[in-house]
Design a protein around this motif. Structure first.
Motif, mmCIF file in Angstrom:
data_model
loop_
_atom_site.group_PDB
_atom_site.id
_atom_site.type_symbol
_atom_site.label_atom_id
_atom_site.label_comp_id
_atom_site.label_asym_id
_atom_site.label_seq_id
_atom_site.Cartn_x
_atom_site.Cartn_y
_atom_site.Cartn_z
ATOM 1 N N ASN A 74 0.813 -1.218 0.000
ATOM 2 C CA ASN A 74 0.000 0.000 0.000
ATOM 3 C C ASN A 74 0.846 1.269 0.000
ATOM 4 O O ASN A 74 0.349 2.336 -0.349
ATOM 5 N N SER A 75 2.111 1.169 0.373
ATOM 6 C CA SER A 75 2.976 2.349 0.326
ATOM 7 C C SER A 75 3.409 2.661 -1.105
ATOM 8 O O SER A 75 3.807 3.800 -1.394
ATOM 9 N N GLN A 76 3.317 1.656 -1.982
ATOM 10 C CA GLN A 76 3.720 1.810 -3.376
ATOM 11 C C GLN A 76 2.547 1.684 -4.349
ATOM 12 O O GLN A 76 2.753 1.690 -5.561
ATOM 13 N N ASP A 77 1.329 1.545 -3.803
ATOM 14 C CA ASP A 77 0.118 1.407 -4.642
ATOM 15 C C ASP A 77 0.292 0.300 -5.681
ATOM 16 O O ASP A 77 -0.012 0.482 -6.875
ATOM 17 N N THR A 78 0.771 -0.841 -5.220
ATOM 18 C CA THR A 78 1.083 -1.937 -6.140
ATOM 19 C C THR A 78 0.528 -3.254 -5.623
ATOM 20 O O THR A 78 0.633 -3.564 -4.433
ATOM 21 N N LEU A 79 -0.039 -4.011 -6.541
ATOM 22 C CA LEU A 79 -0.562 -5.352 -6.277
ATOM 23 C C LEU A 79 0.394 -6.370 -6.912
ATOM 24 O O LEU A 79 0.963 -6.097 -7.974
ATOM 25 N N PHE A 80 0.532 -7.516 -6.269
ATOM 26 C CA PHE A 80 1.424 -8.558 -6.773
ATOM 27 C C PHE A 80 0.701 -9.908 -6.781
ATOM 28 O O PHE A 80 -0.262 -10.125 -6.052
ATOM 29 N N VAL A 81 1.231 -10.803 -7.589
ATOM 30 C CA VAL A 81 0.897 -12.211 -7.451
ATOM 31 C C VAL A 81 2.157 -13.016 -7.759
ATOM 32 O O VAL A 81 2.783 -12.818 -8.802
ATOM 33 N N GLN A 82 2.539 -13.850 -6.818
ATOM 34 C CA GLN A 82 3.663 -14.767 -7.005
ATOM 35 C C GLN A 82 3.083 -16.086 -7.476
ATOM 36 O O GLN A 82 2.229 -16.679 -6.787
ATOM 37 N N MET A 83 3.539 -16.551 -8.636
ATOM 38 C CA MET A 83 3.000 -17.774 -9.235
ATOM 39 C C MET A 83 4.095 -18.829 -9.292
ATOM 40 O O MET A 83 5.126 -18.612 -9.955
ATOM 41 N N ASN A 84 3.894 -19.929 -8.608
ATOM 42 C CA ASN A 84 4.858 -21.028 -8.575
ATOM 43 C C ASN A 84 4.270 -22.275 -9.214
ATOM 44 O O ASN A 84 3.052 -22.365 -9.425
ATOM 45 N N SER A 85 5.144 -23.219 -9.500
ATOM 46 C CA SER A 85 4.717 -24.512 -10.058
ATOM 47 C C SER A 85 3.787 -24.321 -11.249
ATOM 48 O O SER A 85 2.714 -24.944 -11.332
ATOM 49 N N LEU A 86 4.192 -23.470 -12.168
ATOM 50 C CA LEU A 86 3.324 -23.144 -13.299
ATOM 51 C C LEU A 86 3.151 -24.339 -14.228
ATOM 52 O O LEU A 86 4.066 -25.153 -14.430
ATOM 53 N N ARG A 87 1.943 -24.405 -14.790
ATOM 54 C CA ARG A 87 1.558 -25.501 -15.670
ATOM 55 C C ARG A 87 1.153 -24.947 -17.021
ATOM 56 O O ARG A 87 0.820 -23.757 -17.137
ATOM 57 N N ALA A 88 1.092 -25.812 -18.009
ATOM 58 C CA ALA A 88 0.676 -25.365 -19.347
ATOM 59 C C ALA A 88 -0.708 -24.718 -19.299
ATOM 60 O O ALA A 88 -0.969 -23.736 -20.007
#
Lengths: 121, 106
Positions: A74-88
């Motif tokens: 919230n200090s940087q007005d930024t949303l994230f998503v960390q995506m692991n074990s990605l599949r086709a």
């Protein structure tokens, strides 16, 4: 003007990881819940994850629970998503979306332009 | 999970026609139903929220109705710029979308 700009997409091998960012502007970021929604090529919309305005509560679809982690700065007005074990089957355009209120269960009233992730060797 | 269905999956209509799209929820969702428009290659846009409330700036030819399990999106006079895919979305529980209805000009 309310704006959401995603970044971080690209090509990643199966089993790999990627972190997407969504920079928000034009509204008071800390007042609104946020979500990630994806769309596989030629397919419909799939909600993935939401986070409360404070970041204290998170929600996931069954398809990504345990593999994806949503967060916000919230200090940087930024949303994230960390995506692991990605599949086709994770290949899709990923959108961040502003919720219509502080609630994580509401309308998606503003959308980013989307970022494409291709999971392929 | 609440399942959403839409009908038809696609339709073709003439400019000026009245177009109706239906959306059905697998259980009672009150009026926790939103409608989105997605044009090819673009992000979706919110048209209607809470079943029938038009988002500011959306043309008045769009309207929504319904409650419980059955909902309708109506375009009173189809315009060329309305060519798009329309999705319903419930938020009574964690959000789910309908499969979409593609609207073309005949």
């Amino acid at each position: 003007e309310v704006q959401l700009v995603e970044s971080g997409g690209g090509v990643v091998p199966p089993g790999g990881s990627l972190r997407l960012s969504c920079a928000a502007s034009g509204f008071t970021f800390t007042n609104y819940a946020m979500s990630w929604v994806r769309q596989a090529p030629g397919k419909g919309l799939e909600w993935l994850s939401a986070i409360s305005y404070s970041g204290g509560s998170t929600y996931y679809a069954d398809s990504v629970r345990g593999r994806f982690t949503i967060s916000r700065d919230n200090s940087q007005d930024t949303l994230f998503v960390q995506m692991n074990s990605l599949r086709a089957e994770d290949t899709a355009v990923y959108y961040c979306a502003k919720m219509g209120s502080h609630s994580a269960v509401d309308a998606f009233d503003v959308w980013g332009q989307g970022t494409l992730i291709i999971v392929s060797s | 999970d609440i399942q959403m269905t839409q009908s038809p999956s696609s339709l073709s209509a003439s400019v000026g026609d009245r177009v109706t799209i239906t959306c059905q929820a697998s259980q009672d969702i009150s009026d926790y139903l939103n409608w989105y428009q997605q044009k090819p290659g673009k992000a979706p846009k919110l048209l209607i929220y809470d079943g029938s409330t038009l988002k500011t700036g959306v043309p008045s030819r769009f309207s929504g109705s319904g409650s419980g399990t059955d909902f309708t999106l109506t375009i009173s006079s189809l315009q060329p710029e309305d060519i798009a895919t329309y999705y319903c979305q419930q938020y009574d529980h964690l959000p789910t979308f309908g499969p979409g209805t593609k609207v073309d000009i005949k």
